[in-house]
Design an enzyme around this catalytic site. Structure first.
Site, PDB file in Angstrom:
ATOM      1  N   THR A  18       1.036  -1.236  -0.038  1.00  0.00           N
ATOM      2  CA  THR A  18      -0.077   0.040   0.122  1.00  0.00           C
ATOM      3  C   THR A  18       0.950   1.191   0.133  1.00  0.00           C
ATOM      4  O   THR A  18       2.052   1.244   0.323  1.00  0.00           O
ATOM      5  CB  THR A  18      -0.921  -0.060   1.205  1.00  0.00           C
ATOM      6  N   HIS A  19       0.380   2.313  -0.412  1.00  0.00           N
ATOM      7  CA  HIS A  19       1.155   3.670  -0.444  1.00  0.00           C
ATOM      8  C   HIS A  19       1.644   4.152   0.954  1.00  0.00           C
ATOM      9  O   HIS A  19       2.951   4.330   0.783  1.00  0.00           O
ATOM     10  CB  HIS A  19      -0.065   4.551  -0.839  1.00  0.00           C
ATOM     11  N   GLY A  20       1.160   3.791   2.097  1.00  0.00           N
ATOM     12  CA  GLY A  20       1.665   4.263   3.136  1.00  0.00           C
ATOM     13  C   GLY A  20       2.984   3.479   3.465  1.00  0.00           C
ATOM     14  O   GLY A  20       3.907   3.801   4.066  1.00  0.00           O
TER      15      GLY A  20
END
Length: 59
Positions: free
Chosen positions: A17-19
């Site tokens: 995921t981006h985070g």
């Protein structure tokens, strides 16, 4: 925002995921997919983020 945080916890997502990806780029410990994190962690609480082991600890 990422330059000022010490760790990242998300309720949803996985390793890609981006985070999680941005946290790795900045060298910030991250634990993703923590069910009910916003209910378990109260405002102002101190926590430890054990990114390598994949768990958090409320101090």
């Amino acid at each position: 925002m990422f330059v000022s945080i010490k760790g990242l916890i998300t309720e949803v997502g996985g390793l890609m995921t981006h985070g999680a990806v941005i946290a790795r780029e900045y060298g910030i410990p991250a634990v993703v997919g923590v069910e009910n994190a916003t209910k378990l962690i109260k405002d102002g609480e101190w926590i430890r983020v054990h990114g390598t082991e994949g768990y958090i600890e409320i101090v």
